[in-house]
Structure formats: structure tokens, C-alpha cells
Design a protein around this motif. Structure first.
Motif, PDB file in Angstrom:
ATOM      1  N   LEU A  30       0.767  -1.181   0.060  1.00 26.03           N
ATOM      2  CA  LEU A  30       0.149  -0.207   0.042  1.00 26.03           C
ATOM      3  C   LEU A  30       0.933   1.334   0.023  1.00 26.03           C
ATOM      4  O   LEU A  30       1.866   1.423   0.764  1.00 26.03           O
ATOM      5  N   VAL A  31       0.537   2.278  -0.862  1.00 23.54           N
ATOM      6  CA  VAL A  31       1.151   3.582  -0.769  1.00 23.54           C
ATOM      7  C   VAL A  31       0.082   4.075   0.521  1.00 23.54           C
ATOM      8  O   VAL A  31      -0.953   4.746   0.227  1.00 23.54           O
ATOM      9  N   LEU A  32       1.093   4.496   1.522  1.00 19.84           N
ATOM     10  CA  LEU A  32       0.292   4.973   2.698  1.00 19.84           C
ATOM     11  C   LEU A  32      -0.068   6.322   2.627  1.00 19.84           C
ATOM     12  O   LEU A  32       0.705   7.157   2.137  1.00 19.84           O
ATOM     13  N   THR A  33      -1.388   6.784   2.770  1.00 18.44           N
ATOM     14  CA  THR A  33      -1.734   8.198   2.575  1.00 18.44           C
ATOM     15  C   THR A  33      -2.536   8.472   3.921  1.00 18.44           C
ATOM     16  O   THR A  33      -3.040   7.761   4.868  1.00 18.44           O
ATOM     17  N   PRO A  34      -2.934   9.877   4.089  1.00 22.57           N
ATOM     18  CA  PRO A  34      -3.469  10.205   5.169  1.00 22.57           C
ATOM     19  C   PRO A  34      -4.855   9.525   5.494  1.00 22.57           C
ATOM     20  O   PRO A  34      -5.814   9.351   4.630  1.00 22.57           O
ATOM     21  N   GLY A  35      -5.312   9.286   6.844  1.00 23.69           N
ATOM     22  CA  GLY A  35      -6.527   8.752   7.244  1.00 23.69           C
ATOM     23  C   GLY A  35      -6.485   7.200   7.457  1.00 23.69           C
ATOM     24  O   GLY A  35      -7.363   6.814   7.801  1.00 23.69           O
ATOM     25  N   ASP A  52      -8.983  10.551   4.313  1.00 24.31           N
ATOM     26  CA  ASP A  52      -9.268  11.107   5.683  1.00 24.31           C
ATOM     27  C   ASP A  52     -10.447  11.971   5.878  1.00 24.31           C
ATOM     28  O   ASP A  52     -10.547  12.792   6.763  1.00 24.31           O
ATOM     29  N   GLN A  53     -11.182  12.096   4.883  1.00 25.57           N
ATOM     30  CA  GLN A  53     -12.447  12.875   4.961  1.00 25.57           C
ATOM     31  C   GLN A  53     -13.596  12.090   4.783  1.00 25.57           C
ATOM     32  O   GLN A  53     -13.700  11.198   3.996  1.00 25.57           O
ATOM     33  N   HIS A  54     -14.982  12.475   5.213  1.00 22.34           N
ATOM     34  CA  HIS A  54     -15.969  11.563   5.306  1.00 22.34           C
ATOM     35  C   HIS A  54     -17.119  12.190   4.637  1.00 22.34           C
ATOM     36  O   HIS A  54     -17.110  13.625   5.148  1.00 22.34           O
ATOM     37  N   LEU A  55     -17.749  11.672   3.769  1.00 19.95           N
ATOM     38  CA  LEU A  55     -18.548  12.548   2.815  1.00 19.95           C
ATOM     39  C   LEU A  55     -19.952  12.381   3.891  1.00 19.95           C
ATOM     40  O   LEU A  55     -20.166  11.842   4.818  1.00 19.95           O
ATOM     41  N   ASP A  56     -20.776  13.606   3.316  1.00 18.55           N
ATOM     42  CA  ASP A  56     -22.019  13.806   4.169  1.00 18.55           C
ATOM     43  C   ASP A  56     -22.997  12.563   4.046  1.00 18.55           C
ATOM     44  O   ASP A  56     -23.541  12.237   3.005  1.00 18.55           O
ATOM     45  N   PRO A  57     -23.213  11.950   5.387  1.00 16.89           N
ATOM     46  CA  PRO A  57     -24.146  10.575   4.999  1.00 16.89           C
ATOM     47  C   PRO A  57     -25.623  10.835   4.848  1.00 16.89           C
ATOM     48  O   PRO A  57     -26.145  10.044   4.268  1.00 16.89           O
ATOM     49  N   ASP A  96      -7.747  -1.044  15.356  1.00 19.02           N
ATOM     50  CA  ASP A  96      -8.196   0.128  16.109  1.00 19.02           C
ATOM     51  C   ASP A  96      -8.008   1.294  15.116  1.00 19.02           C
ATOM     52  O   ASP A  96      -7.703   1.114  13.903  1.00 19.02           O
ATOM     53  N   ASP A  97      -8.604   2.213  15.547  1.00 17.44           N
ATOM     54  CA  ASP A  97      -8.451   3.599  14.841  1.00 17.44           C
ATOM     55  C   ASP A  97      -7.170   4.655  14.923  1.00 17.44           C
ATOM     56  O   ASP A  97      -7.007   5.492  14.374  1.00 17.44           O
ATOM     57  N   ASN A  98      -6.102   3.825  15.425  1.00 16.33           N
ATOM     58  CA  ASN A  98      -4.649   4.404  15.492  1.00 16.33           C
ATOM     59  C   ASN A  98      -4.391   4.306  14.188  1.00 16.33           C
ATOM     60  O   ASN A  98      -4.250   3.451  13.200  1.00 16.33           O
ATOM     61  N   PRO A  99      -3.604   5.461  13.451  1.00 20.87           N
ATOM     62  CA  PRO A  99      -2.890   5.643  12.173  1.00 20.87           C
ATOM     63  C   PRO A  99      -2.039   4.444  11.865  1.00 20.87           C
ATOM     64  O   PRO A  99      -1.119   3.959  12.500  1.00 20.87           O
TER      65      PRO A  99
END
Length: 291
Positions: free
Chosen positions: A27-32, A212-217, A65-68
Motif C-alpha cells: 500500500l502507498v500509505l496516505t492520510p487517514g 481522511d475525509q468523510h462525505l455527508d451521510p 483500532d483507529d490508530n493511524p
């Protein structure tokens, strides 16, 4: 012109602990991207017959878990056997389908969205006229593979049938994107994970889409929204294309004038699949006239 493959720039590498010299993916690690996200990706990449967990090279176990997620070499630990998932990914470059079916699809998507759902950029309106330059209606599942769509029965996910064009041209299989972001989506450079609160996951770094952005549910809760099953399909395709093995090819689409486009395709990887897609994307409208 030989395409690069998607292993370029990988900072995360996956191994079977019983064969530590063979890279199974990466994987090319990207933010999030979190540890939990990574576990879910691994479950797409491989078919497990029993429980497993991941361990970094120094022996520390990675929790879900949610750790990066951190760059490094990760080993799969399992008492049961597992195999690489050989599920095919559909070769896809830049799609710009036209014709009456695509026109009806485009109008439905424009009417619903009126903005790029990734960047949030709104369509400019002046004196009652909408200016759509720079925006495109993107198919989540590509129109060029309608035969595959029918064969697999993906139309079962569609509840709002279009007046023209078949279920694949439903507004539920589309979303409005800025033109350059549409290119990135078609190339599987990023995807939307509906199982993580519509998180945008970037697989290949670029200058337009940030992870690392969440779209509007609330957008996706609309009855005419893109359906989760199709977003999930695209996300699986992005994982397989970007993370499996030595890396799938990245295809060039910006050909200079005078280029031997057919020659480049025929002498490159996945030639038959890519030619089928390119022919449909470039000549779909003309073919529709004679169908």
C-alpha cells in the motif's frame, strides 16, 4: 511507452510469515488509513479459511483500532491456510460515454447533485443558466462493462430505473465529479468506503483528493443516492488494483497528437481488456446509432 505499476511508492508491504521473502502486496500509505482500515483491506486481498492477525516485522501485534497505520513490513499470522484473492479487477481508464442513454444519465445526476460530491465545488449559475464545464457525471460501475453488469445481476441493487438506458444508467449508479477528480475515480486512485462512514480513501497520491475525509451521510441516505453496494464494489476494485501482488499497471490516457494509441495499447499489459474499454468509451455513441 510502458506503464508504471501501482507498487511504485509503496511504504507498506505485506508478507506471509511462513515465507518472509515474498511480497504478497502493499500500500502507498496516505492520510487517514487506520489499522482497522488495513485489516479490512487485507480481508479483501486474501481469502482466509480461519482467523488471522497482523504483526509488524519486529513482532508487535497490530490491533484492529483507529490508530493511524504506520509504514513498514507486515506479516500475516494464521494457523489456517489462506490464498491470494484472484477476483478480477476491471481495466478502466478515462470514460467519456455519450449518446442518448448517457445524456439521460448525465441529466439525472446533474439535477440531483449540482456540485462535485468530493470537492464540494458548486456548479456556477448566472441569470438562470447553469455552466457545467469542469463537471462530469461519473458512473460508479463503468458503462463499458454492461455485459458484466447484466451477467452478475448488479441491476438488482437499483431501485430507481431510468426512463432510458437500462439499470446501469440509473442515477443510483452515478455521481457528479469535477472533471479531473472523475479521472482519478475511474483510475481507482481513490474510492469511497461506505462501510466506514463514507470515508474517502486515497490509494495513489494526487493533487486533488485528500484522504481522511468523510462525505455527508445525509447525501447517501437519499432514495436516489449512489447505492452502497456499488460504492462497495468500486472500493473492492480499488483495493485489488492498487494493493495486490507486484502492482497492477497504471495506464496513460494523455496521448500527444500523432501518438500510435492503438499500438501503445496492443503492446502493453491487459491489451484485449483495455482495447474493449477504449473502443466503447470512444465510439459508444456511434455504436448506439446502429444498434
Amino acid at each position: 511507452m510502458h506503464p508504471i505499476n501501482r507498487s511504485a511508492g509503496r511504504t507498506v508491504h505485506i508478507y506471509n510469515t511462513n515465507d518472509p521473502d515474498t511480497v504478497l502486496g502493499g500500500l502507498v500509505l496516505t492520510p487517514g488509513v487506520t489499522n482497522s482500515n488495513f485489516y479490512a483491506m487485507v480481508k479483501i486481498l486474501f481469502i482466509f479459511s480461519g482467523p488471522f492477525y497482523l504483526r509488524v516485522e519486529n513482532g508487535a501485534r497490530i490491533e484492529k483500532d483507529d490508530n493511524p497505520l504506520r509504514p513498514g513490513r507486515y506479516h500475516i499470522i494464521s494457523d489456517a491456510s489462506f490464498d491470494v484473492n484472484n477476483e478480477p479487477w476491471l481495466v478502466r481508464t478515462i470514460s467519456c460515454a455519450s449518446g442518448s442513454r448517457a445524456a439521460a444519465f448525465t441529466e439525472a445526476v446533474r439535477s440531483r447533485d449540482r456540485r462535485c460530491i468530493i470537492s464540494g465545488a458548486n456548479v456556477y449559475t448566472f441569470d438562470g443558466v447553469d455552466f457545467w464545464n469542469g463537471f462530469e457525471a461519473a458512473h460508479v460501475f463503468p458503462l463499458a462493462y454492461e455485459g458484466y453488469w447484466v451477467e452478475r445481476g448488479y441491476g438488482r441493487w437499483i431501485t430507481m430505473q431510468p426512463t432510458i438506458g437500462g439499470s446501469i444508467n440509473s442515477v443510483q449508479n452515478g455521481m457528479l465529479l469535477a472533471s479531473d477528480i472523475h479521472q482519478l475515480f475511474d483510475a481507482y486512485d481513490f474510492s469511497i468506503n461506505p462501510d466506514d462512514n463514507y470515508k474517502v480513501v486515497v490509494f495513489r497520491p494526487n493533487s486533488r483528493v485528500v484522504g481522511d475525509q468523510h462525505l455527508d451521510p445525509t447525501y447517501f441516505s437519499r432514495p436516489d443516492a449512489p447505492v452502497d453496494s456499488l460504492l462497495r464494489w468500486h472500493y473492492r476494485q480499488a483495493v485489488l488494483a492498487n494493493m495486490r501482488g507486484a502492482g497492477e499497471p497504471v495506464f496513460e490516457h494523455d496521448f500527444p497528437p500523432g501518438s500510435d494509441i492503438v499500438g501503445v495499447i496492443l503492446h502493453g499489459p491487459k491489451a484485449a481488456e483495455r482495447m474493449e474499454f477504449e473502443l466503447f468509451s470512444r465510439f459508444g455513441a456511434q455504436m448506439e446509432l446502429f444498434s
